[in-house]
Motif scaffolding. Structure first.
Motif, PDB file in Angstrom:
ATOM      1  N   GLU A 172       1.362  -4.489   5.299  1.00 22.19           N
ATOM      2  CA  GLU A 172       1.582  -3.671   6.282  1.00 22.19           C
ATOM      3  C   GLU A 172       1.355  -4.431   7.591  1.00 22.19           C
ATOM      4  O   GLU A 172       2.184  -4.478   8.584  1.00 22.19           O
ATOM      5  CB  GLU A 172       1.094  -2.305   6.440  1.00 22.19           C
ATOM      6  CG  GLU A 172       1.364  -1.371   5.347  1.00 22.19           C
ATOM      7  CD  GLU A 172       1.024   0.002   5.288  1.00 22.19           C
ATOM      8  OE1 GLU A 172       1.654   1.215   5.153  1.00 22.19           O
ATOM      9  OE2 GLU A 172      -0.140  -0.060   5.677  1.00 22.19           O
ATOM     10  N   GLU A 173       0.316  -5.147   7.697  1.00 22.81           N
ATOM     11  CA  GLU A 173      -0.218  -5.956   8.803  1.00 22.81           C
ATOM     12  C   GLU A 173       0.909  -6.982   9.074  1.00 22.81           C
ATOM     13  O   GLU A 173       1.262  -7.020  10.370  1.00 22.81           O
ATOM     14  CB  GLU A 173      -1.500  -6.460   8.651  1.00 22.81           C
ATOM     15  CG  GLU A 173      -2.279  -7.199   9.819  1.00 22.81           C
ATOM     16  CD  GLU A 173      -3.745  -7.664   9.596  1.00 22.81           C
ATOM     17  OE1 GLU A 173      -3.914  -8.140  10.514  1.00 22.81           O
ATOM     18  OE2 GLU A 173      -4.117  -7.145   8.700  1.00 22.81           O
ATOM     19  N   ASN A 183       4.176  -5.831  10.384  1.00 24.76           N
ATOM     20  CA  ASN A 183       4.045  -4.863  11.584  1.00 24.76           C
ATOM     21  C   ASN A 183       4.502  -3.394  11.059  1.00 24.76           C
ATOM     22  O   ASN A 183       4.958  -2.724  12.159  1.00 24.76           O
ATOM     23  CB  ASN A 183       4.896  -5.356  12.771  1.00 24.76           C
ATOM     24  CG  ASN A 183       4.286  -6.756  13.382  1.00 24.76           C
ATOM     25  OD1 ASN A 183       3.055  -6.909  13.490  1.00 24.76           O
ATOM     26  ND2 ASN A 183       5.027  -7.593  13.519  1.00 24.76           N
ATOM     27  N   LEU A 184       4.096  -2.849  10.201  1.00 30.06           N
ATOM     28  CA  LEU A 184       4.583  -1.793   9.871  1.00 30.06           C
ATOM     29  C   LEU A 184       3.456  -0.526  10.381  1.00 30.06           C
ATOM     30  O   LEU A 184       2.160  -0.974  10.399  1.00 30.06           O
ATOM     31  CB  LEU A 184       4.567  -1.628   8.277  1.00 30.06           C
ATOM     32  CG  LEU A 184       5.851  -2.123   7.877  1.00 30.06           C
ATOM     33  CD1 LEU A 184       5.764  -2.133   6.263  1.00 30.06           C
ATOM     34  CD2 LEU A 184       7.057  -1.336   8.184  1.00 30.06           C
ATOM     35  N   ASN A 185       3.538   0.743  10.583  1.00 28.91           N
ATOM     36  CA  ASN A 185       2.578   1.718  10.774  1.00 28.91           C
ATOM     37  C   ASN A 185       1.597   1.511   9.641  1.00 28.91           C
ATOM     38  O   ASN A 185       1.826   1.583   8.466  1.00 28.91           O
ATOM     39  CB  ASN A 185       2.863   2.989  11.061  1.00 28.91           C
ATOM     40  CG  ASN A 185       3.941   3.144  12.164  1.00 28.91           C
ATOM     41  OD1 ASN A 185       3.654   2.419  13.280  1.00 28.91           O
ATOM     42  ND2 ASN A 185       4.896   3.965  12.399  1.00 28.91           N
ATOM     43  N   VAL A 225      13.701  -4.429  -5.138  1.00 25.18           N
ATOM     44  CA  VAL A 225      12.603  -5.116  -5.147  1.00 25.18           C
ATOM     45  C   VAL A 225      11.876  -5.124  -3.560  1.00 25.18           C
ATOM     46  O   VAL A 225      12.498  -5.260  -2.558  1.00 25.18           O
ATOM     47  CB  VAL A 225      12.836  -6.616  -5.353  1.00 25.18           C
ATOM     48  CG1 VAL A 225      11.592  -7.438  -5.203  1.00 25.18           C
ATOM     49  CG2 VAL A 225      13.501  -6.915  -6.700  1.00 25.18           C
ATOM     50  N   SER A 226      10.623  -4.830  -3.703  1.00 20.53           N
ATOM     51  CA  SER A 226       9.810  -4.426  -2.448  1.00 20.53           C
ATOM     52  C   SER A 226       8.388  -4.878  -2.467  1.00 20.53           C
ATOM     53  O   SER A 226       8.102  -5.487  -3.773  1.00 20.53           O
ATOM     54  CB  SER A 226       9.890  -2.675  -2.185  1.00 20.53           C
ATOM     55  OG  SER A 226       9.145  -2.195  -2.837  1.00 20.53           O
ATOM     56  N   LEU A 227       7.671  -4.679  -1.592  1.00 23.65           N
ATOM     57  CA  LEU A 227       6.327  -5.151  -1.409  1.00 23.65           C
ATOM     58  C   LEU A 227       6.032  -6.685  -1.823  1.00 23.65           C
ATOM     59  O   LEU A 227       5.036  -6.711  -2.538  1.00 23.65           O
ATOM     60  CB  LEU A 227       5.506  -4.054  -2.281  1.00 23.65           C
ATOM     61  CG  LEU A 227       3.836  -3.870  -1.872  1.00 23.65           C
ATOM     62  CD1 LEU A 227       3.636  -3.345  -0.367  1.00 23.65           C
ATOM     63  CD2 LEU A 227       3.411  -2.895  -2.644  1.00 23.65           C
ATOM     64  N   VAL A 228       6.777  -7.302  -1.551  1.00 31.00           N
ATOM     65  CA  VAL A 228       6.595  -8.818  -1.891  1.00 31.00           C
ATOM     66  C   VAL A 228       5.365  -9.408  -1.098  1.00 31.00           C
ATOM     67  O   VAL A 228       5.676  -9.560   0.046  1.00 31.00           O
ATOM     68  CB  VAL A 228       7.803  -9.615  -1.975  1.00 31.00           C
ATOM     69  CG1 VAL A 228       7.530 -11.084  -2.297  1.00 31.00           C
ATOM     70  CG2 VAL A 228       8.898  -9.126  -2.683  1.00 31.00           C
ATOM     71  N   PHE A 229       4.500  -9.812  -1.647  1.00 31.88           N
ATOM     72  CA  PHE A 229       3.164 -10.497  -0.870  1.00 31.88           C
ATOM     73  C   PHE A 229       2.444 -11.363  -1.864  1.00 31.88           C
ATOM     74  O   PHE A 229       2.173 -11.393  -2.914  1.00 31.88           O
ATOM     75  CB  PHE A 229       2.220  -9.093  -0.593  1.00 31.88           C
ATOM     76  CG  PHE A 229       1.159  -9.494   0.283  1.00 31.88           C
ATOM     77  CD1 PHE A 229       1.357  -9.659   1.451  1.00 31.88           C
ATOM     78  CD2 PHE A 229      -0.138  -9.920  -0.343  1.00 31.88           C
ATOM     79  CE1 PHE A 229       0.176 -10.353   2.428  1.00 31.88           C
ATOM     80  CE2 PHE A 229      -1.206 -10.447   0.371  1.00 31.88           C
ATOM     81  CZ  PHE A 229      -1.384 -10.642   1.709  1.00 31.88           C
TER      82      PHE A 229
END
Length: 282
Positions: free
Chosen positions: A165-166, A169-171, A216-220
């Motif tokens: 999220e950081e 730049n997501l809430n 597909v999401s939250l790739v980190f």
């Protein structure tokens, strides 16, 4: 024109799904959330359609506090439909924190919203939407193997969720809610991890499955493990696993990040549309 609100998700689906099915990849966000609404995963969802003599001109969906998602069905009547939508939203005192949609539709809505309300628009995310039908098998893979995350991985995933999220730049989600969400992800076996020499170095998540597609999401990947190809390998192997159960995968990318757009194309993802998320400030 008529503004029809729906309390019953199945009734709304009878109207929306035949339209969405024609472009399920482009409308994957709308479609996936609609499946979750039908499954009772959201409280107080907003669902509406704009019709004229039986023809559907627009579809709307929102799960507060998330953005309004808008589909324009009749492009030739886009501006007319948007003005009518905004009029009805205001008459019904429906708060709109932001809008997400195909780029040209979201921009048109945001401009009209400014004009009607005096609020100011703010770009939150300029995104590319990609579709994958087959992974490029010639792609060189980083060392390691993938596995599903387990309960023992929860602390790491919670930490990485906040860091994601950081970075984007997501809430910020509260730690309590992050913990809840991660527990739900793990129970549903939705998180994939890439592990090398006993160390977890990258992750991705399965989101919004439908009969034909999955997101597909939250790739980190943490900063100390970047530039080693782990994210590309994780998404390639994770997507390949997902394609065993679904016809195609989709994912959203930050168009301001050329690196991520490049690696997804290398995997075999094809750019199919542009999406934009615009917020409103009083």
């Amino acid at each position: 024109m008529e503004f029809v609100q729906y309390e019953d998700a199945k009734q709304f689906a009878e109207v929306a799904e035949p339209i969405i099915a024609k472009n399920e990849d482009v409308f994957s966000l709308f479609f996936g959330i609609l499946q979750a609404i039908k499954a009772g995963k959201y409280e107080n969802p907003f669902m509406a359609a704009v019709t004229d003599e039986g023809d559907v001109l627009a579809l709307l969906q929102m799960t507060p506090p998330h953005p309004l998602n808008l589909i324009i069905v009749n492009e030739s009547r886009k501006d007319e439909a948007i003005d009518f939508v905004i009029q009805e939203l205001r008459v019904n005192s429906i708060a709109i924190p932001s809008v997400i949609s195909v780029k040209q539709w979201a921009i048109s809505f945001a401009s009209a919203w400014e004009r009607h309300t005096g609020e100011t628009q703010k770009l939150l995310m300029d995104q590319g939407l990609y579709r994958l039908d087959k992974v490029d098998e010639s792609l060189e893979m980083s060392p390691g193997t993938w596995r599903f995350a387990t309960d023992a991985d929860a602390p790491l995933i919670e930490k990485w969720f906040a860091m994601f999220e950081e970075d984007t730049n997501l809430n910020r989600t509260s730690p309590e809610l992050v913990k809840e969400r991660v527990a739900t992800f793990l129970e549903a076996r939705e998180v994939f991890l890439w592990e090398n020499e006993g160390k977890v170095v990258s992750m991705m998540k399965k989101s919004r499955p439908t009969k034909n597609s999955v997101t597909v999401s939250l790739v980190f990947t943490p900063k100390e493990e970047r530039k080693k190809g782990y994210a590309r390998t994780m998404v390639a192997q994770g997507s390949k696993e997902l394609l065993k159960d679904y016809k195609f995968c989709v994912l959203y990318t930050d168009m301001m990040n050329p690196t991520s757009n490049k690696i997804y194309k290398e995997i075999g993802y094809q750019h199919i549309a542009d999406s934009i998320h615009i917020g409103f400030e009083k």
